[in-house]
Design an enzyme around this catalytic site. Structure first.
Site, mmCIF file in Angstrom:
data_model
loop_
_atom_site.group_PDB
_atom_site.id
_atom_site.type_symbol
_atom_site.label_atom_id
_atom_site.label_comp_id
_atom_site.label_asym_id
_atom_site.label_seq_id
_atom_site.Cartn_x
_atom_site.Cartn_y
_atom_site.Cartn_z
ATOM 1 N N SER A 187 0.822 -1.215 0.000
ATOM 2 C CA SER A 187 0.000 0.000 0.000
ATOM 3 C C SER A 187 0.860 1.269 0.000
ATOM 4 C CB SER A 187 -0.947 -0.063 1.212
ATOM 5 O OG SER A 187 -1.923 0.918 1.117
ATOM 6 N N HIS A 395 -8.019 -5.331 1.086
ATOM 7 C CA HIS A 395 -6.755 -4.624 1.289
ATOM 8 C C HIS A 395 -5.900 -5.263 2.389
ATOM 9 C CE1 HIS A 395 -4.274 -1.183 0.401
ATOM 10 N NE2 HIS A 395 -4.149 -0.893 1.677
#
Ligand SMILES: *[C@@H]1O[C@H](CO)[C@@H](O)[C@H](O)[C@H]1NC(C)=O
Ligand SMILES: *[C@@H]1O[C@H](CO)[C@@H](O)[C@H](O)[C@H]1NC(C)=O
Ligand SMILES: *[C@@H]1O[C@H](CO)[C@@H](O)[C@H](O)[C@H]1NC(C)=O
Length: 422
Positions: A187, A395
Site C-alpha cells: 500500500s 486490502h
C-alpha cells in the site's frame, strides 16, 4: 438515497469520527503498563515487539537503527535466523515496507504460517523489515521531541519517500555489501517507493525488483466511506487540530487503541465490544469473512494503528478527490509560493524505472482496482499484474489474511527467485 439510509450512513460516519477522535488522545494514563495488561489476561503476542514476537516462534531478529538525512531515527529489523531455513541465505537482501498506520509488526501479526516476513525467512531470503517516521518504531529524532515539537509531525508521503525509504535502502546495502536489493511494499509502502523514484534521481537504480502489494498512488476510486470520511475530516480540520496542538494521529497507546485492545482481549464477556471494533475495521476495508482469524485480530489490536501525522492523513483526504498522484495541495496561493504553480505537481511515475510485479485484490475497499489499473498503465516496467484469485481478497488481507501462503506467496516467491541467487 432514502432518508433512513442517509441516517444510517451519518451514524456510521459519526461513530467513525468519534472513534478517530479517541485516537488523538494521548494522556499520561496511556499506554497502560504491560505488566497490568499481562495480569488482565491479554494474549502474550499482542504485548510483544517485533524482536520478542519473532523470538517466541523460533526466529532470531537483529535490531538496527537508521538515521535519515533530516534526523529521524527509525528502527529496522533483520530476521537473522529463520526457524525453517537451514541453508545459506539467498541474496540480495529483501526490504519490506509497511503501509499507512502500520509498522514492521504488520508482517508477523498473523503468525508463522501466514506472516509474509516469516514465509520469506523460511524460504531463506535475507529479510529486512523497515519502519517509517511517526510510527511506534520511528518516533524519535536527533533534535526534535515528538511530544513537544510540531515540526516533528510536519510530514506526509513526500518526506517518507524522499528520506525514510532511501535511508533504509542505503542502510541495508551498506550492511550487506550489495549494490541492489529487492523491495516489497504494501500500500503506502509502495507509494513511497514511487515518490522516491520521482524525487530522488538515481535511487530507483538501487532496487532490482519491486513487489507492489495493493500499491497506493491516487485514491480517486476508493470505496471506503469511512476512510473517506475520516481522512477528509482531518483535511478540513487540519488547521483547527493543529492549533489545539494535535499533530499526531492514531498513535499506539492512544485512548481508542487501548480501549479496543482491552475489549478484544480481556474476556469472552467483552467480545461484543471487540465485534464493534471489527465491524468498523470491516467498514474501512471490504468484508472477507474468516480471512483474518480471531487470533490474528487479538494480536494486531496490540500493534495497530501504529501512528502517523495529521498532515499525512489530510493528504489522503485530498487524494480521494484527485485524479492525479500529486503532492500536498496547500491551496492556490500557497501552492504558487511552494511550487510555482497553482496546482500541486504530480509525482513522475515515468521515473519509476524499476521492474514491478503488482498484486491486487478485487474486493479492496481502500486501493480500488481502477486506481491500480490507472497506476500500472503508467509505470514503465511492469513485469506482471496479478489479480489475486480469491474474489473477496481485500486490502488488509495482503498482510493479515490466514491464506497468504497460497494466495500471494507463490507469485511473490516466483519473482523473487528470478531476481535472486542461491
Ligand atoms: C523489544 O523488546 C526487547 C526486550 O524487552 C528490548 O530489549 C528491545 O529494545 C525492544 N525493541 C524495540 C525496538 O522496542
Ligand atoms: C470469531 O469471533 C466471532 C465473534 O466473536 C465468533 O462469532 C466466531 O465464531 C469466532 N470464530 C472462531 C473460528 O472462533
Ligand atoms: C519524468 O521522468 C522521466 C524518466 O526519468 C524523464 O524523462 C522526464 O523528463 C520526467 N518528467 C518530468 C516532468 O520531470
Amino acid at each position: 438515497m432514502t432518508s433512513k439510509r442517509l441516517n444510517t450512513f451519518n451514524i456510521i460516519v459519526l461513530s467513525a469520527v468519534v472513534v478517530a477522535a479517541g485516537y488523538l488522545i494521548r494522556t499520561p494514563w496511556f499506554p497502560i503498563k504491560r505488566e497490568l495488561k499481562q495480569s488482565l489476561g491479554y494474549p502474550k503476542d499482542s504485548l510483544l515487539n517485533f524482536t520478542e514476537l519473532t523470538g517466541r516462534y523460533g526466529y532470531s531478529t537483529e535490531e538496527h537503527t537508521v538515521v535519515t538525512e533530516d534526523g529521524y531515527i527509525l528502527t529496522m529489523f533483520r530476521i537473522a535466523k529463520a526457524k525453517n531455513c537451514h541453508k545459506r541465505k539467498r541474496s540480495p537482501p529483501v526490504l519490506m515496507m509497511h503501509g499507512l498506520l502500520l509498522s514492521a509488526d504488520t508482517w508477523i501479526d498473523s503468525g508463522p504460517n501466514a506472516g509474509l516476513a516469516y514465509l520469506l525467512s523460511d524460504a531463506c531470503y535475507d529479510v529486512w523489515v523497515g519502519n517509517i517516521r511517526g510510527n511506534h518504531y520511528g518516533r524519535r529524532h536527533i533534535t526534535l521531541n515528538p511530544d513537544k515539537d510540531k515540526k516533528f509531525w510536519d510530514f506526509y508521503i513526500e518526506e517518507i519517500g524522499k528520506y525514510d525509504v532511501p535511508a533504509s535502502i542505503d542502510y541495508v546495502l551498506d550492511n550487506t555489501g550489495f549494490e541492489k536489493l529487492n523491495y516489497i511494499g504494501f500500500s503506502q509502502g509502495s507509494g513511497t517507493l514511487f515518490v522516491m523514484c520521482s524525487e530522488r534521481p538515481g535511487y530507483c537504480d538501487k532496487v532490482q525488483l519491486m513487489i507492489a502489494l495493493a500499491p497506493a498512488s491516487r485514491q480517486y476510486h476508493s470505496q471506503s466511506t469511512i476512510f473517506r470520511g475520516i481522512t477528509q475530516m482531518f483535511e478540513k480540520l487540519e488547521d483547527a487540530f493543529s492549533l489545539c496542538g494535535l499533530h499526531e494521529v492514531f498513535a499506539t497507546g492512544a485512548f481508542t487503541q487501548e480501549f479496543f485492545a482491552f475489549f478484544c482481549q480481556v474476556s469472552d464477556m467483552t467480545e461484543a465490544m471487540c465485534e464493534v471494533f471489527m465491524s468498523v475495521f470491516d467498514q474501512v476495508d471490504a468484508f472477507h469473512p474468516g480471512s483474518i482469524t480471531n487470533d490474528t485480530t487479538k494480536v494486531l489490536v496490540g500493534h495497530f494503528p501504529a501512528g502517523t501525522s495529521l498532515r499525512n492523513m489530510a493528504r489522503y483526504g485530498q487524494s480521494m478527490r484527485s485524479k492525479r498522484f500529486q503532492k500536498f495541495d496547500y491551496g492556490m496561493e500557497q501552492n504558487l509560493v511552494m511550487y510555482g504553480s497553482e496546482r500541486p505537481p504530480e509525482y513522475n511515475l515515468s521515473a519509476v524505472t524499476v521492474p514491478v510485479l503488482c498484486l491486487y485484490g478485487k474486493n479492496d475497499g481502500l486501493v480500488d482496482t481502477k486506481d491500480v489499473e490507472w497506476l500500472t498503465s503508467r509505470l514503465p516496467k511492469v513485469l506482471e499484474v496479478m489479480l489475486v484469485e480469491d474474489p473477496l481478497w481485500n486490502h488488509l488481507d495482503m498482510t493479515y489474511s490466514q491464506y497468504t501462503s497460497y494466495a500471494i506467496f507463490p507469485k511473490v516467491n516466483e519473482y523473487l527467485l528470478k531476481f535472486t541467487e542461491e
